[in-house]
Write a protein that holds these residues in place. Structure first.
Motif, short mmCIF file in Angstrom:
data_model
loop_
_atom_site.label_atom_id
_atom_site.label_comp_id
_atom_site.label_asym_id
_atom_site.label_seq_id
_atom_site.Cartn_x
_atom_site.Cartn_y
_atom_site.Cartn_z
N VAL A 26 60.36 20.17 7.05
CA VAL A 26 61.76 19.92 6.37
C VAL A 26 62.19 18.58 6.59
O VAL A 26 62.94 17.82 5.88
CB VAL A 26 62.77 21.00 6.60
N ASP A 27 62.04 17.96 7.88
CA ASP A 27 62.37 16.64 8.13
C ASP A 27 61.52 15.43 7.67
O ASP A 27 61.78 14.42 8.08
CB ASP A 27 62.65 16.48 9.85
N GLY A 28 60.32 15.84 6.98
CA GLY A 28 59.58 14.75 6.49
C GLY A 28 58.34 14.57 7.25
O GLY A 28 57.58 13.75 6.84
N SER A 29 58.42 14.90 8.47
CA SER A 29 57.24 14.75 9.55
C SER A 29 56.21 15.54 8.99
O SER A 29 56.48 16.58 8.06
CB SER A 29 57.67 15.18 10.85
N ILE A 30 54.97 15.47 9.50
CA ILE A 30 53.65 16.27 9.08
C ILE A 30 52.97 16.75 10.26
O ILE A 30 52.93 15.75 11.30
CB ILE A 30 52.54 15.52 8.29
N SER A 31 52.70 17.89 10.54
CA SER A 31 52.09 18.47 11.69
C SER A 31 50.77 18.87 11.43
O SER A 31 50.29 19.67 10.44
CB SER A 31 52.72 19.79 12.02
N VAL A 32 49.72 18.23 12.08
CA VAL A 32 48.37 18.46 11.70
C VAL A 32 47.75 19.73 12.54
O VAL A 32 48.13 19.71 13.66
CB VAL A 32 47.56 17.21 12.44
N LEU A 33 47.47 20.68 11.59
CA LEU A 33 46.99 21.95 12.26
C LEU A 33 45.48 21.93 12.37
O LEU A 33 45.06 22.53 13.48
CB LEU A 33 47.23 22.98 10.95
N ALA A 34 44.66 21.17 11.91
CA ALA A 34 43.31 21.14 12.15
C ALA A 34 42.21 19.80 11.71
O ALA A 34 42.97 19.33 10.47
CB ALA A 34 42.51 22.30 11.50
N VAL A 35 41.38 19.54 12.32
CA VAL A 35 40.59 18.47 12.03
C VAL A 35 39.31 18.69 12.14
O VAL A 35 38.78 19.13 13.08
CB VAL A 35 41.13 17.02 12.78
N VAL A 36 38.46 18.26 11.17
CA VAL A 36 36.98 18.80 11.35
C VAL A 36 36.01 17.32 10.90
O VAL A 36 36.52 16.85 9.62
CB VAL A 36 36.53 19.90 10.30
N ASN A 356 45.56 16.66 18.47
CA ASN A 356 44.08 16.06 18.36
C ASN A 356 44.04 14.89 18.84
O ASN A 356 44.76 13.66 18.29
CB ASN A 356 43.66 16.14 16.95
N PRO A 357 43.36 14.37 19.83
CA PRO A 357 43.14 13.00 20.38
C PRO A 357 42.80 11.93 19.67
O PRO A 357 42.91 10.80 19.78
CB PRO A 357 42.09 13.00 21.64
N GLU A 358 41.97 12.42 18.44
CA GLU A 358 41.65 11.16 17.28
C GLU A 358 42.93 11.00 16.45
O GLU A 358 42.86 9.75 16.09
CB GLU A 358 40.75 11.73 16.49
N ILE A 359 43.97 11.79 16.30
CA ILE A 359 44.85 11.56 15.79
C ILE A 359 45.90 10.54 16.63
O ILE A 359 46.50 9.50 16.24
CB ILE A 359 45.62 12.69 15.22
#
Length: 483
Positions: A26-36, A356-359
């Motif tokens: 809601v604050d405009g941020s994005i939470s990354v849940l998964a990366v493949v 995630n360390p890549e992020i």
């Protein structure tokens, strides 16, 4: 616990295909849940698909892995379009109007439609960026409401080979993965790494990738030029590998010793860099190999900047991508372009949270996929998946996930498309069918008009003949009376 709402984006890179899932807060941020990530070097070259079967399999694997990580079926994905052969070309559409006509939105839409329907041999129009409109002798960003007798639309069409476009769509179709939206990857990234001030005052965004380098020129908040150069960091690696070593070893040498610019006074002529246990190379020779290829890339980048904007780049040059991590890359660009203002975009402007360390590395290598993720606004979550991979309600599975052809069946108008949105194959097919029907209807109306004109001519001709016969008979009857 299964995720109920998230966005999924897929980037088809030359070395890696990346899938990412994230949730917008809601604050405009994005939470990354998964990366493949999956290796794509054996079937994608310079951003172009050349093996459809392997690409389909890779897409399926990424979607399956993301689904397992999220414990939720994926209903649709956002896709980035990029790679070699993408180029921009200017186009002008002119419409003459009756004297003192007030421009309406429908007139503007007609210009946009005409431009979108332009045909280029073997090329597909991915996007059309409106530059400005010329009303009389003045340039306007919005001509609606202005009185004139001539309206001119200036557009920048982004083209790609039709075969590349169709291969991309076919891969997702065969993988049975629905496309929520297709975006031009360079534009999606630009919207998320450039500031408004940079776009407004004029800048060049350079994405230094593995196989390609993408150049985007902005001025007054408008994309003015886009090109993809078939040169990247892997070319430097291959040059180093010419010293008779494996490319993996050459890549390690590039990362460890590579430098974009080294002052001649700082070169140690006695220094030897190890190639393997038995061989080494002079530091100066290694520097010449790296700088020589990098200079070629920089020269090609600068040659893509249109002359009318070269001296208007108040926003400077913004570097991103994996190649931007090379030491002294700013100095190398500054020396050749003579642009002092150079910034390295290590991360997108959005607030991104991830474990995630890549992020969290903030090295510019994830900027494109994060830009695509930020563009998404439709929920990509399907039904929840059990531990054995089955849905809780298997009976309802059929029909819950939209098929690739079900989305965007009604083609959107050019004015309804946002910046960088690429029409899907379904939309293009629907638009083509609509144009065909409109052409048939126009031909039918024209045929009826001509037929009606012909009938009126015949009636008029018969009327003239009847009148002449009548006058002739009347003349014959009148002659005896005169005698």
């Amino acid at each position: 616990m299964a995720a109920k709402e998230f966005i999924v984006a897929i980037e088809l890179g030359s070395s890696k295909m990346t899938g990412i899932a994230g949730k917008k807060n809601v604050d405009g941020s994005i939470s990354v849940l998964a990366v493949v990530k999956e290796d794509s070097s054996s079937f994608i070259r310079k951003g172009i698909i050349f093996n459809i079967d392997k690409t389909v399999q890779c897409i399926s694997n990424i979607v399956k892995k993301l689904s397992n990580n999220l414990k939720t079926e994926i209903s649709q994905v956002y896709v980035g379009v990029g790679g070699q052969s993408i180029r921009s070309i200017k186009n002008v559409i002119i419409k003459d109007l009756p004297e003192n006509t007030i421009v309406t939105q429908d007139m503007v839409n007609e210009l946009m439609d005409t431009n979108r329907n332009m045909i280029y041999q073997d090329q597909e129009i991915l996007d059309a960026a409106t530059q400005e409109y010329k009303v009389g002798n003045q340039l306007q960003s919005d001509p609606v409401g202005i009185q004139c007798s001539r309206l001119e639309g200036n557009f920048l069409n982004i083209l790609w080979r039709k075969s590349f476009y169709h291969n991309l769509n076919n891969c997702f179709d065969h993988a049975n993965v629905a496309i929520a939206e297709m975006y031009l990857a360079p534009l999606a990234m630009a919207d998320n790494v450039l500031t408004d001030a940079e776009k407004r005052s004029g800048c060049v965004l350079v994405d230094l990738g593995a196989d390609t380098t993408t150049v985007s020129v902005y001025y007054k908040n408008i994309l003015r030029h886009l090109a993809v150069i078939p040169l990247g960091g892997s070319n430097i690696t291959k040059d180093i590998a010419s010293l008779q070593m494996e490319e993996s070893a050459a890549e390690n040498m590039k990362i460890k010793y590579g430098c974009a610019y080294t002052d001649n006074n700082d070169i140690d002529n006695t220094l030897m860099l190890p190639i393997d246990t038995d061989r080494s190379i002079e530091s100066r020779k290694f520097i010449e190999i790296v700088e020589g290829r990098l200079l070629e890339i920089i020269e090609n980048v600068w040659s893509q900047v249109p002359g009318e904007y070269a001296d208007r780049l108040l926003g400077g040059i913004i570097l991103t991508g994996g190649g931007s991590n090379m030491k002294n890359i700013e100095t190398a660009f500054r020396n050749h372009t003579h642009i002092d203002k150079i910034r390295i975009a290590k991360f997108v402007t959005h607030t991104i949270t991830s474990n995630n360390p890549e992020i969290t590395a903030h090295n510019g290598m994830m900027n494109t996929i994060l830009g695509l993720l930020a563009k998404g606004d439709m929920n990509c979550a399907g039904q929840e998946v059990t531990q054995n991979g089955d849905l809780f309600n298997a009976e309802q599975k059929q029909g819950t996930t939209p098929k690739t052809g079900d989305l965007h069946q009604n083609p959107r108008r050019p004015d309804e498309l946002g910046s960088g949105i690429v029409l899907t194959a379904a939309e293009k097919a629907a638009a083509e069918e609509k144009r065909r029907k409109e052409a048939e209807e126009a031909a039918r109306i024209e045929e009826e008009r001509l037929k009606k004109e012909e009938e009126e001519k015949k009636k008029k001709s018969m009327g003239n003949v009847g009148k002449k016969v009548k006058n002739f008979i009347f003349g014959l009857l009148k002659e005896p009376e005169d005698e």
